[in-house]
Design an enzyme around this catalytic site. Sequence first.
Site, PDB file in Angstrom:
ATOM      1  N   ALA B  54       0.835  -1.202   0.000  1.00 30.23           N
ATOM      2  CA  ALA B  54       0.000   0.000   0.000  1.00 30.23           C
ATOM      3  C   ALA B  54       0.868   1.250   0.000  1.00 30.23           C
ATOM      4  O   ALA B  54       0.626   2.198  -0.756  1.00 30.23           O
ATOM      5  CB  ALA B  54      -0.927  -0.007   1.216  1.00 30.23           C
ATOM      6  N   ASN B  82       5.398  -6.841   5.655  1.00 23.87           N
ATOM      7  CA  ASN B  82       4.947  -8.203   5.441  1.00 23.87           C
ATOM      8  C   ASN B  82       4.745  -8.509   3.964  1.00 23.87           C
ATOM      9  O   ASN B  82       4.725  -9.661   3.549  1.00 23.87           O
ATOM     10  CB  ASN B  82       3.641  -8.409   6.199  1.00 23.87           C
ATOM     11  CG  ASN B  82       3.640  -9.710   6.915  1.00 23.87           C
ATOM     12  OD1 ASN B  82       4.586  -9.998   7.637  1.00 23.87           O
ATOM     13  ND2 ASN B  82       2.637 -10.515   6.676  1.00 23.87           N
ATOM     14  N   GLY B  88       2.922 -13.685  -2.874  1.00 22.36           N
ATOM     15  CA  GLY B  88       2.906 -12.943  -4.132  1.00 22.36           C
ATOM     16  C   GLY B  88       1.741 -13.312  -5.032  1.00 22.36           C
ATOM     17  O   GLY B  88       1.863 -13.344  -6.256  1.00 22.36           O
ATOM     18  N   ARG B 333     -10.390 -19.919   3.782  1.00 21.99           N
ATOM     19  CA  ARG B 333      -9.322 -20.172   4.753  1.00 21.99           C
ATOM     20  C   ARG B 333      -9.848 -20.544   6.133  1.00 21.99           C
ATOM     21  O   ARG B 333      -9.315 -21.430   6.788  1.00 21.99           O
ATOM     22  CB  ARG B 333      -8.419 -18.936   4.862  1.00 21.99           C
ATOM     23  CG  ARG B 333      -7.527 -18.785   3.652  1.00 21.99           C
ATOM     24  CD  ARG B 333      -6.737 -17.501   3.698  1.00 21.99           C
ATOM     25  NE  ARG B 333      -5.724 -17.490   2.646  1.00 21.99           N
ATOM     26  CZ  ARG B 333      -4.958 -16.427   2.358  1.00 21.99           C
ATOM     27  NH1 ARG B 333      -5.103 -15.311   3.052  1.00 21.99           N
ATOM     28  NH2 ARG B 333      -4.061 -16.484   1.407  1.00 21.99           N
ATOM     29  N   ILE B 489      -3.312  -8.367  -1.796  1.00 21.64           N
ATOM     30  CA  ILE B 489      -2.411  -7.589  -2.661  1.00 21.64           C
ATOM     31  C   ILE B 489      -3.196  -6.573  -3.497  1.00 21.64           C
ATOM     32  O   ILE B 489      -2.850  -5.391  -3.493  1.00 21.64           O
ATOM     33  CB  ILE B 489      -1.498  -8.512  -3.506  1.00 21.64           C
ATOM     34  CG1 ILE B 489      -0.557  -9.289  -2.575  1.00 21.64           C
ATOM     35  CG2 ILE B 489      -0.709  -7.698  -4.529  1.00 21.64           C
ATOM     36  CD1 ILE B 489       0.444 -10.199  -3.283  1.00 21.64           C
TER      37      ILE B 489
END
Lengths: 116, 506
Positions: B54, B82, B88, B333, B489
Amino acid sequence: MNKLTLVLAIMLSGSLAFSAQARDQRDYHEMVYDSGCKTCHDQGIKNMPSDQACSQCHDIDELAVTTARQGDEEWQNPHNNLHYGKEVPCTECHGEHTPKQVLCSNCHTFEYPKHK
Amino acid sequence: MVDKSGRRSFIKGLGAAGITALAMPVMAQTNTESAANIKWDKTADVVIIGSGFAALAASIKAKQLGATDVEIFEKMPYFGGNSAINGGLFAAPNTPLQAKEGVKDSIDTMVADQLKSGRGIADEPLLRHIASHAAEALQMTIDAGAEYHPYLQQLGGHSVARTYQTTVSCGAGITQPLLKYSQKLGVKTNNRAKFIGFVQDDNGKVIGVKLLTGHHFEDPNSGKVTYVKANKGVLMATGGFAQNIKLRMAQDPTLTNEVGCTNIPGTTGEAMLEMFRLGATPVHLAHIQSGPWASPDEGGFGYVSNYSIFNFPHSIAVNLQTGRRFMNEIADRKTRADAELRCRDEAGKPQPPIMITSYEDAMEHPTCKKVLKYKVGWKFDSIADIAKHYGIPAAELQKQVDEYNQYVRTGEDKQFGKAMAMAHGKELRAPFTVVRLWPKVHYCQGGVQINTNAEVVDSLTGQPIPGLYAAGEVAGGIHGVSRLGSCSIPECLVMGMTAANTLMNA
């Protein structure tokens, strides 16, 4: 007041000299010790050296060549690594007076047998 | 966080006037100061706290929009936060790779997937804003030099394949090019600079920050108090608080120090807490996500996380006690982490389940070699060998594999309803690779409330706090109960760019 300051300063420098002697020293840095603590402790004796202190003698580009790895280990070069490139301050992995773990060991099991 | 050393030197510097100011009750409780007596050490157009996705995206965008001085302040000795040590993975709808692979997707579909995993409490306007600009953010990273694998992945909870991954399979494949690009544009990047408080003008506008420069993370109060004025605004891009065990246990007492964590040591959340003291609205702090793809055989995110994420669609996860599957391997998750945590022996002790993958399929991703090389995953010639090694009932395990292979052939998972499209043609067959699974604390869904302009919302007035912006993990409530993988991301990058836009046009 001035006298007191002076006495304190002498006591302080004495104890610091003692503690430095009591700590680990690396033989190959003997020359640096001969030049005095301030050679590395460029921000005052009580403070950690700056991130530029080691680069008075060591060159990151040369170190990156020395520790280069091949093939799928290319990015495990501690001096030019996947996560931070060449920008990890030396003291994150190297301790002059106290041994340090390499930063990568937080997550990885890489071996660096020559690490000091 | 109260910085005692800084406070003392501040008092010395100001004399009686400073002491009077400090005597005001609000001053005693927060680290925020009024501008009246501040001597600025530095002035910039844009001040950014943190150096992850960010922060870097915002710094680049601010420069492109004509900012003169942009300063990044990072408390750790290294840049990237982090963002430099994750998988990625980057989800975006309507991308060139989706066109190439013939994947039909839309902004609506991506938002719908995220709302489902958010279990009714996600922030739809923010999710829609991010999904609408995700492809643009992806292109920005490519323009800066990021490179991606030439194929898409389908992660848990996503109804289609829409996830890009950097060729180095790590967020550093984005942070490193962005950092270099940012520095090339003239952004000043400062490490060892810890944010400790805001400076407000008489109208309550945030006009600067108080830092500890020359800071060493090991010593929380180390460094020199430094005041930086921000002409256009302050962006807080300081990440989550997964490494602050006391704070995370205050939200969720099950997340003790025995639960591993994928984060860098610096994700301790004190900047977020300071925003709360200033009046920011806390949202969803108790929703702290554990990654179901992590391994108990290595630290942090390690290698297994990426390996599991890639392989879950065509693998089975097995409970050692029963020899049976216990979850949909590509559920969201939270569903998977909760299921794994229930895998225990008779005494209730954790018994990490295993994931079984065909070696040939696992080798399609570069992490498989790493997992085997660094002994955090193992190769077996037969199901019988696996059963013997892990003490699994052998007949049950073989039966499970046969059943599962039937689901692969028919395209229907009768046990857990897993989407089998990505498993097509990938029956489990020898030899196999095996890793152990156990969740690690990974991501904080909670944080400060922001709007679609990346402005921080005041808890009393419901209005933006003037001069204050937040983006990335420190912003809360966007994803609801459980964030889908590869959606952080795009969120960080889009909201960083959004913050720069708002701030430069304020």
